[in-house]
Design a protein around this motif. Structure first.
Motif, PDB file in Angstrom:
ATOM      1  N   TRP A 304       8.483   5.689  -1.729  1.00 32.29           N
ATOM      2  CA  TRP A 304       8.306   5.356  -3.136  1.00 32.29           C
ATOM      3  C   TRP A 304       6.865   5.001  -3.463  1.00 32.29           C
ATOM      4  O   TRP A 304       6.149   4.395  -2.664  1.00 32.29           O
ATOM      5  CB  TRP A 304       9.223   4.201  -3.523  1.00 32.29           C
ATOM      6  CG  TRP A 304       9.198   3.914  -4.992  1.00 32.29           C
ATOM      7  CD1 TRP A 304       8.751   2.775  -5.601  1.00 32.29           C
ATOM      8  CD2 TRP A 304       9.627   4.792  -6.033  1.00 32.29           C
ATOM      9  NE1 TRP A 304       8.869   2.894  -6.979  1.00 32.29           N
ATOM     10  CE2 TRP A 304       9.413   4.122  -7.267  1.00 32.29           C
ATOM     11  CE3 TRP A 304      10.167   6.083  -6.053  1.00 32.29           C
ATOM     12  CZ2 TRP A 304       9.709   4.706  -8.487  1.00 32.29           C
ATOM     13  CZ3 TRP A 304      10.469   6.666  -7.280  1.00 32.29           C
ATOM     14  CH2 TRP A 304      10.240   5.981  -8.474  1.00 32.29           C
ATOM     15  N   ASP A 305       6.453   5.390  -4.671  1.00 33.94           N
ATOM     16  CA  ASP A 305       5.140   5.049  -5.203  1.00 33.94           C
ATOM     17  C   ASP A 305       5.332   3.941  -6.235  1.00 33.94           C
ATOM     18  O   ASP A 305       5.948   4.160  -7.279  1.00 33.94           O
ATOM     19  CB  ASP A 305       4.493   6.284  -5.836  1.00 33.94           C
ATOM     20  CG  ASP A 305       3.122   5.991  -6.427  1.00 33.94           C
ATOM     21  OD1 ASP A 305       2.668   4.827  -6.347  1.00 33.94           O
ATOM     22  OD2 ASP A 305       2.501   6.931  -6.959  1.00 33.94           O
ATOM     23  N   ARG A 306       4.819   2.768  -5.941  1.00 29.38           N
ATOM     24  CA  ARG A 306       5.050   1.619  -6.810  1.00 29.38           C
ATOM     25  C   ARG A 306       4.343   1.699  -8.151  1.00 29.38           C
ATOM     26  O   ARG A 306       4.548   0.836  -9.026  1.00 29.38           O
ATOM     27  CB  ARG A 306       4.650   0.329  -6.079  1.00 29.38           C
ATOM     28  CG  ARG A 306       5.681  -0.096  -5.048  1.00 29.38           C
ATOM     29  CD  ARG A 306       5.313  -1.397  -4.365  1.00 29.38           C
ATOM     30  NE  ARG A 306       6.428  -1.910  -3.567  1.00 29.38           N
ATOM     31  CZ  ARG A 306       6.344  -2.926  -2.727  1.00 29.38           C
ATOM     32  NH1 ARG A 306       5.178  -3.546  -2.556  1.00 29.38           N
ATOM     33  NH2 ARG A 306       7.401  -3.333  -2.051  1.00 29.38           N
ATOM     34  N   ILE A 319       6.933   2.647   1.228  1.00 28.01           N
ATOM     35  CA  ILE A 319       6.087   2.744   0.034  1.00 28.01           C
ATOM     36  C   ILE A 319       4.762   3.406   0.387  1.00 28.01           C
ATOM     37  O   ILE A 319       4.329   3.385   1.534  1.00 28.01           O
ATOM     38  CB  ILE A 319       5.828   1.361  -0.605  1.00 28.01           C
ATOM     39  CG1 ILE A 319       5.107   0.446   0.380  1.00 28.01           C
ATOM     40  CG2 ILE A 319       7.120   0.753  -1.119  1.00 28.01           C
ATOM     41  CD1 ILE A 319       4.597  -0.843  -0.250  1.00 28.01           C
ATOM     42  N   TRP A 320       4.150   3.985  -0.630  1.00 31.37           N
ATOM     43  CA  TRP A 320       2.819   4.559  -0.463  1.00 31.37           C
ATOM     44  C   TRP A 320       1.811   3.424  -0.294  1.00 31.37           C
ATOM     45  O   TRP A 320       1.795   2.469  -1.081  1.00 31.37           O
ATOM     46  CB  TRP A 320       2.424   5.369  -1.692  1.00 31.37           C
ATOM     47  CG  TRP A 320       3.270   6.559  -1.992  1.00 31.37           C
ATOM     48  CD1 TRP A 320       4.542   6.800  -1.566  1.00 31.37           C
ATOM     49  CD2 TRP A 320       2.915   7.671  -2.821  1.00 31.37           C
ATOM     50  NE1 TRP A 320       5.007   7.994  -2.071  1.00 31.37           N
ATOM     51  CE2 TRP A 320       4.025   8.545  -2.844  1.00 31.37           C
ATOM     52  CE3 TRP A 320       1.774   8.003  -3.536  1.00 31.37           C
ATOM     53  CZ2 TRP A 320       4.024   9.741  -3.565  1.00 31.37           C
ATOM     54  CZ3 TRP A 320       1.766   9.191  -4.262  1.00 31.37           C
ATOM     55  CH2 TRP A 320       2.877  10.047  -4.267  1.00 31.37           C
ATOM     56  N   ALA A 321       0.986   3.523   0.709  1.00 27.32           N
ATOM     57  CA  ALA A 321      -0.102   2.556   0.863  1.00 27.32           C
ATOM     58  C   ALA A 321      -1.183   2.857  -0.175  1.00 27.32           C
ATOM     59  O   ALA A 321      -1.299   3.992  -0.660  1.00 27.32           O
ATOM     60  CB  ALA A 321      -0.673   2.630   2.270  1.00 27.32           C
ATOM     61  N   PRO A 322      -1.987   1.861  -0.549  1.00 32.28           N
ATOM     62  CA  PRO A 322      -3.089   2.121  -1.494  1.00 32.28           C
ATOM     63  C   PRO A 322      -4.008   3.212  -0.964  1.00 32.28           C
ATOM     64  O   PRO A 322      -4.333   3.257   0.228  1.00 32.28           O
ATOM     65  CB  PRO A 322      -3.801   0.768  -1.562  1.00 32.28           C
ATOM     66  CG  PRO A 322      -2.754  -0.225  -1.174  1.00 32.28           C
ATOM     67  CD  PRO A 322      -1.895   0.450  -0.153  1.00 32.28           C
ATOM     68  N   LYS A 323      -4.405   4.107  -1.844  1.00 27.74           N
ATOM     69  CA  LYS A 323      -5.228   5.244  -1.456  1.00 27.74           C
ATOM     70  C   LYS A 323      -6.678   5.043  -1.899  1.00 27.74           C
ATOM     71  O   LYS A 323      -6.942   4.573  -2.998  1.00 27.74           O
ATOM     72  CB  LYS A 323      -4.695   6.543  -2.093  1.00 27.74           C
ATOM     73  CG  LYS A 323      -3.198   6.805  -1.861  1.00 27.74           C
ATOM     74  CD  LYS A 323      -2.892   7.090  -0.401  1.00 27.74           C
ATOM     75  CE  LYS A 323      -1.478   7.649  -0.230  1.00 27.74           C
ATOM     76  NZ  LYS A 323      -0.426   6.646  -0.445  1.00 27.74           N
ATOM     77  N   ASP A 324      -7.598   5.416  -1.032  1.00 25.89           N
ATOM     78  CA  ASP A 324      -9.027   5.424  -1.376  1.00 25.89           C
ATOM     79  C   ASP A 324      -9.609   6.705  -0.776  1.00 25.89           C
ATOM     80  O   ASP A 324     -10.350   6.669   0.206  1.00 25.89           O
ATOM     81  CB  ASP A 324      -9.738   4.190  -0.833  1.00 25.89           C
ATOM     82  CG  ASP A 324     -11.153   4.056  -1.399  1.00 25.89           C
ATOM     83  OD1 ASP A 324     -11.603   5.009  -2.076  1.00 25.89           O
ATOM     84  OD2 ASP A 324     -11.800   3.030  -1.153  1.00 25.89           O
ATOM     85  N   TYR A 325      -9.246   7.837  -1.355  1.00 24.44           N
ATOM     86  CA  TYR A 325      -9.570   9.129  -0.761  1.00 24.44           C
ATOM     87  C   TYR A 325     -11.075   9.385  -0.669  1.00 24.44           C
ATOM     88  O   TYR A 325     -11.532  10.097   0.225  1.00 24.44           O
ATOM     89  CB  TYR A 325      -8.905  10.249  -1.557  1.00 24.44           C
ATOM     90  CG  TYR A 325      -7.397  10.273  -1.422  1.00 24.44           C
ATOM     91  CD1 TYR A 325      -6.779  10.028  -0.207  1.00 24.44           C
ATOM     92  CD2 TYR A 325      -6.595  10.531  -2.527  1.00 24.44           C
ATOM     93  CE1 TYR A 325      -5.405  10.048  -0.087  1.00 24.44           C
ATOM     94  CE2 TYR A 325      -5.214  10.564  -2.412  1.00 24.44           C
ATOM     95  CZ  TYR A 325      -4.628  10.319  -1.191  1.00 24.44           C
ATOM     96  OH  TYR A 325      -3.257  10.348  -1.073  1.00 24.44           O
TER      97      TYR A 325
END
Length: 331
Positions: A304-306, A319-325
């Motif tokens: 899940w994406d919060r 859950i999706w971890a925070p992204k910093d691409y």
């Protein structure tokens, strides 16, 4: 002259595909601490798969789809008895392999939280081996695991582009299934590392061929699915059933290897034709599941994406971890 060039191009394409096919079966993986333990396990053949899906209560959830047109269950909270699945899999001595790639900056950013949360929530009570594929084995954190649960680290090449890292994992997954996993494990699950387990991700998720509904698309009409529409790509789709998320897929070793082989060979053919699918390996995975229907689907509760409204989500299992691409991805 044009005919001659086309003939040469065709011959080169065939040669590259032959080489790609041979490489799938080359069985060349560099492992950390050579695995006498794994070789000993080869004498134990995986037991038959467990099928408890007939006990699923498809009417327990309303307003959402709980079964596909080909009668595969879509797993949502309240539809199943997790303890029943756990009991049957323990009695069957089910062994599960989890594969995850932690290459480049992704290792330091995500791997520790992924592994510690997986140990707490993933297939608790079952035999589980976590296979971490990385270019920096020395940086893999030391995690304390419960009995019959352990970690194996496999060194892999780091590609220059994150897209290639994403796509070429299919080749690596196929190779390790062929060399190790098929001898030792009943099921294999493949995960992206930038995720965090937050609740039970249990044996109810196991099945012959398992796909995940993408959290961003499961409620959208099909015309908004981001399939690859480029007719030059082997991933091109003009229609489909659902939009699947490549962050998680799994099943028996045989079925996951078939998926990985399909995606890898089609990725290589695209490369020969100077084509790259819209969403890389995920586009090819969607094409595979359109042609080869999964036997079980996981609802977005399993990834899940919060940032999304969670009206349908009774429990966030992963859950999706925070992204910093910008910082994490190579170009």
């Amino acid at each position: 002259m044009c005919s001659h060039r086309r003939r040469i191009a065709g011959i080169l394409s065939v040669i590259v595909l032959i080489i790609a096919s041979i490489s799938l079966y080359s069985r060349h993986l560099t492992t950390i601490a050579l695995t006498e333990e794994l070789h000993a396990l080869r004498e134990e053949k995986p037991l038959n798969i467990i099928d408890l899906d007939s006990a699923i209560n498809f009417g327990a959830r309303t307003g959402i789809e709980t079964r596909t047109s080909w009668n595969a269950p879509i797993m949502w909270e309240s539809m199943f008895d997790g303890s029943l699945y756990d009991q049957m899999h323990k009695e069957a001595n089910t062994a599960v392999a989890l594969t995850v790639f932690a290459v480049g900056r992704y290792l330091e950013a995500y791997l520790n939280k992924f592994l510690t949360s997986a140990e707490e929530h993933f297939m608790v009570g079952l035999k589980v081996t976590f296979f971490v594929f990385t270019d920096s084995p020395e940086k893999v954190p030391e995690i304390s695991f419960a009995p019959q649960r352990n970690l194996k680290v496999v060194k892999v090449e780091k590609y220059n582009r994150w897209q290639d890292i994403s796509m070429m994992r299919m080749k690596t997954i196929s190779e390790i299934i062929d060399t190790v996993l098929k001898h030792n494990f009943t099921y294999v699950f493949c995960f992206d590392v930038d995720q965090i387990f937050t609740a039970r991700f249990g044996s109810e998720a196991l099945g012959e061929s398992v796909a995940l509904l993408h959290a961003h698309y499961y409620k959208l009409p099909k015309y908004r699915f981001t399939y690859d529409r480029n007719p030059k790509s082997k991933a091109c789709m003009t229609e489909g059933d659902y939009y699947y998320h490549a962050a998680i897929f799994g099943g028996t070793c045989e079925k996951v290897k078939a998926l990985a082989d399909y995606c890898y060979l089609n990725i290589m053919e695209d490369k020969m034709n100077d084509v790259e699918a819209l969403w890389h390996d995920e586009s090819h995975l969607n094409k595979y599941f359109w042609l080869n229907k999964p036997t079980k689907l996981l609802s977005p509760e399993y990834c899940w994406d919060r940032s999304l409204p969670n009206n349908d989500i009774l429990i966030e299992r992963l859950i999706w971890a925070p992204k910093d691409y910008e910082k994490l991805r190579t170009r």
